[in-house]
Design a protein around this motif. Sequence first.
Motif, short mmCIF file in Angstrom:
data_model
loop_
_atom_site.label_atom_id
_atom_site.label_comp_id
_atom_site.label_asym_id
_atom_site.label_seq_id
_atom_site.Cartn_x
_atom_site.Cartn_y
_atom_site.Cartn_z
N LEU A 145 0.84 -1.20 0.00
CA LEU A 145 0.00 0.00 0.00
C LEU A 145 0.87 1.24 0.00
CD1 LEU A 145 -2.46 -1.06 2.86
CD2 LEU A 145 -2.90 -1.25 0.45
N ASN A 146 0.43 2.30 -0.71
CA ASN A 146 1.15 3.57 -0.59
C ASN A 146 0.63 4.31 0.65
OD1 ASN A 146 -1.20 4.96 -1.20
ND2 ASN A 146 -0.67 5.21 -3.36
N ASP A 147 1.17 5.52 0.90
CA ASP A 147 0.86 6.22 2.16
C ASP A 147 -0.64 6.47 2.33
OD1 ASP A 147 3.49 6.15 2.54
OD2 ASP A 147 3.88 8.30 2.22
N GLU A 148 -1.26 6.97 1.25
CA GLU A 148 -2.70 7.32 1.36
C GLU A 148 -3.53 6.07 1.62
OE1 GLU A 148 -3.27 11.34 -1.26
OE2 GLU A 148 -3.32 9.44 -2.34
N GLU A 149 -3.22 5.01 0.88
CA GLU A 149 -3.99 3.76 1.05
C GLU A 149 -3.81 3.22 2.47
OE1 GLU A 149 -3.20 2.72 -3.64
OE2 GLU A 149 -2.27 1.46 -2.11
N TYR A 150 -2.56 3.35 2.98
CA TYR A 150 -2.27 2.86 4.33
C TYR A 150 -3.11 3.62 5.37
CZ TYR A 150 0.30 1.71 8.57
OH TYR A 150 0.62 1.30 9.84
N LEU A 151 -3.21 4.95 5.18
CA LEU A 151 -3.99 5.78 6.12
C LEU A 151 -5.44 5.31 6.17
CD1 LEU A 151 -2.75 9.43 5.43
CD2 LEU A 151 -2.64 8.21 7.60
N VAL A 152 -6.00 5.02 4.98
CA VAL A 152 -7.42 4.60 4.92
C VAL A 152 -7.61 3.27 5.64
CG1 VAL A 152 -9.33 3.96 3.40
CG2 VAL A 152 -7.86 5.86 2.78
N GLU A 212 -15.92 11.00 5.37
CA GLU A 212 -14.93 10.78 6.43
C GLU A 212 -13.57 10.41 5.84
OE1 GLU A 212 -18.07 9.25 9.84
OE2 GLU A 212 -17.42 7.87 8.28
N VAL A 213 -13.58 9.69 4.70
CA VAL A 213 -12.32 9.36 4.03
C VAL A 213 -11.66 10.67 3.55
CG1 VAL A 213 -11.25 8.11 2.11
CG2 VAL A 213 -13.18 7.12 3.30
N MET A 214 -12.50 11.62 3.08
CA MET A 214 -11.96 12.91 2.63
C MET A 214 -11.25 13.61 3.80
SD MET A 214 -15.05 14.44 0.35
CE MET A 214 -15.57 13.74 -1.19
N GLN A 215 -11.84 13.51 5.00
CA GLN A 215 -11.21 14.15 6.17
C GLN A 215 -9.90 13.44 6.55
OE1 GLN A 215 -14.44 13.92 8.95
NE2 GLN A 215 -15.55 15.62 7.98
N VAL A 216 -9.92 12.10 6.48
CA VAL A 216 -8.72 11.33 6.83
C VAL A 216 -7.55 11.72 5.92
CG1 VAL A 216 -7.70 9.00 6.81
CG2 VAL A 216 -9.96 9.36 7.81
N LEU A 217 -7.84 11.83 4.61
CA LEU A 217 -6.77 12.12 3.64
C LEU A 217 -6.57 13.61 3.41
CD1 LEU A 217 -7.48 9.39 0.92
CD2 LEU A 217 -5.83 9.31 2.77
N LYS A 226 -10.07 16.28 -1.60
CA LYS A 226 -11.42 16.13 -2.14
C LYS A 226 -11.58 14.84 -2.96
CE LYS A 226 -14.11 19.55 -0.88
NZ LYS A 226 -13.92 20.94 -1.24
N SER A 227 -10.59 14.60 -3.88
CA SER A 227 -10.82 13.48 -4.81
C SER A 227 -10.25 12.18 -4.24
CB SER A 227 -10.20 13.79 -6.18
OG SER A 227 -8.83 14.05 -5.98
N VAL A 228 -11.07 11.49 -3.46
CA VAL A 228 -10.60 10.26 -2.81
C VAL A 228 -10.99 9.01 -3.60
CG1 VAL A 228 -10.62 11.27 -0.52
CG2 VAL A 228 -12.67 10.13 -1.38
#
Length: 817
Positions: free
Chosen positions: A127-134, A148-153, A156-158
């Motif tokens: 996983l890359n960084d963004e995917e790992y965060l999710v 909520e995913v938008m807030q985590v990352l 806007k474009s999640v």
Amino acid sequence: MPHFIDVILPLPLDKRFTYEVTPEESEVIRLGMRVAVPFGKSKIYTAVVAGKHKNAPQVYEAKPISQILDESPVVTKTQLELWRWIASYYMCAEGEVLKAALPGAFLLESENIVQLAPGFDQEEIELNDEEYLVTEALQRQSSLKIQEVMQVLDKKSVLPVLNRLVAKKAVVLDREIYEQYTPKKVRFVKLREEFSAEKAMHQLLDDLGRAPKQREVILTYFNLQAQSKKPLKVKTLTSKSGASSATIKSLIDKNILEEYYLEVDRVSFKEETARGEIRLSELQESVFQQIRENLKEQNVCLLHGITSSGKTEVYIKLIERVIAKGKQVLYLLPEIALTTQLIQRLRNYFGDQVLVFHSKYSVNERVEVYNHVLQNNPKARIVLGARSAVFLPFADLGLIITDEEHETTFKQFDPAPRYNARDTAVVLANFFKAKILLGSATPSLESYFNAKHHKYGLVELDRRYGNVLEPEIEIVDIKTKHKKKKMTGHFSDSLLQEITAALKEEEQVILFQNRRGFSPILECNTCGHSPQCPNCDVSLTYHSFSRQLRCHYCGYHIAMQQKCMACDSTDISTKGFGTEQIETELKALFPDYKIGRMDQDTTRGKYAYEKIITAFEQHELDILVGTQMLSKGLDFRNVKLVGIMNADNLLNFPDFRAHERSFQLMLQVAGRAGRTKKRGKVLIQSYNPHHQIVQQVSTNDYKGMYKDQIEERYNYKYPPFYRLIKFSIKSRDYSKTNESAAWLAKALTNVFRENVLGPEFPPVARIRNEYYKNILLKIPQKQSLGKTKEVVNKVLTSFNAVPAFRSVRVVVNVDPM
């Protein structure tokens, strides 16, 4: 070069919105497909693609779409054209038409939900960084919304991130949001292959010697298989063998039986088809030929056939010719109650080529019918439906039949689009170059006027089928009967005599009263107070069945009062009467007979209509009391007598159509009598027996009624000579309603002069705590309808720009009924 699409959102917006798509998406997307799009700050809506181009919007920046929801279009090009026409003619938004046209399951307005995939292992997937965060957030919390995913990352474009995670099988998007429709599956069982040989079968029965219940199930299975090779439902097996589901489960666990699921249609009909040949009488045959001749010259033909003249047989012959060419037929009916009887008749003749579509169907059932029509399935050759069936995605329509075309139920009142299905059907037929047949025993003045002026073809059928005599109609003067003390409750002596005579001959009786409930007014005899609805300007109706006082406008209800709410007197009585009261009186007068009631209170469930109609058809009921549902073209073979309890409350109504309507209603109800060899009888009770309409009903004089009414309409400038647009102004604030209505009326009068009527309070001026005021705009024949609507739209735009009127709503109703 960027690509763009125009979409229709399911919102009351005046125009389509433009979104940006990638070249790859643009190749996949076709008109009529659904896409999920972001709209506003955080909402995601399901929209329908209505255009593709390469022109960026001037005023705003086009957002990218969230995802494509379909592999092929769910809306046809013709539907998009029809929506555009409805929106412009009935002055509403395309989004409102979209909401009315598509089954609710197609339009979801919620956010997607993201969850970890079952068996997800972080060690195994790169996983890359963004995917790992999710995924980390999802390990702490079982599910996340897109917001909520938008807030985590913090972006806007999640969706690209989520799509990558879905591809790596790390997360699942909960599709529930987009696909509410679930196919109906039924559980079947079969014997495993290895036991199909005779030797193995005997061995199996010996082995089950110690389990008698299981052995019984297997024996039943063999019996059923010998009778029919059809797949065997678990339900059938349990009911026939008397075994419990636990017994079946243990046979499945032992690997003797194997279970599997099959998709089935929710809407299925059990009748066996008996394709009887329909033989037309000479008169019907000649009418059939005349209709065909007329439809060669014109697209619309009006069939004016008296009640019980056999119009349905003529329709069936026409349908037969059209489906022989492989085209589809739409058969529109005003009332769900009617579909029950017609399904039997059409299915007996056309088998499973008939589909039914109406509002009592569940969301899933409607989706199924919609899909069958969209795929031009052989099951959907003939669609039988109430007004919303005009929105179905027809592929190749050849004929539309609008039965009982005069009925006001073809007009949608609320919410928008306030369309008339009869008129919309004429436009829909035009798109397909199809023909349309309007049928009625009492055509609307507008349709008859069009036929008389050669805009439509006209064919008349003026004798009952099989030369059965028309019913004898007698008028009873209840004013005189009251004076002479010849009334028992609400029944005159003449009506009671006729009911008794009909019941003695084992015939059936229909009694009509156009008011449900027990009695519309409860009044204190001491102070004159009667309980009113706190939310509407109407008195509460007493319902004896539930011992409640109910408001028929907003549903407010309280328990029946034992004493006056104003002066505490116990001397209270009911005034007026509804279907419930007639039913109660009948039970006291005819205790040995079965009495049924058909009104909105007794037909709430999906099959309620069917049960009452079937019970009456099979003579389980002797007397049926009902409201106008009874008047709609039902065919009962055994009805000798029809009684209209009170003709006056139909006639005395503040509406220019009141006389036409009461004539239609009384004649339609009368037409339920004596539909076989014995001549029927109709009794009309009235305080005003010499009223012109009552007299015209008694002699079945449609042409006389038409002549009188059309003259009045001409003199007073009403349809069909003038078009109407009605504006209803509503607000919770009484003075605001008055001010805004006066402002709007003045603005319209400045342009249209004497053709603006009002503002005026309607008979019921407050409903659900909102005050109503009406303005009527008349449009002469020579005046352009398009230009009139342009001016009206400008006036409404100015109206909406006045800050003081922000809380006021204006409802525009084109061609009000």
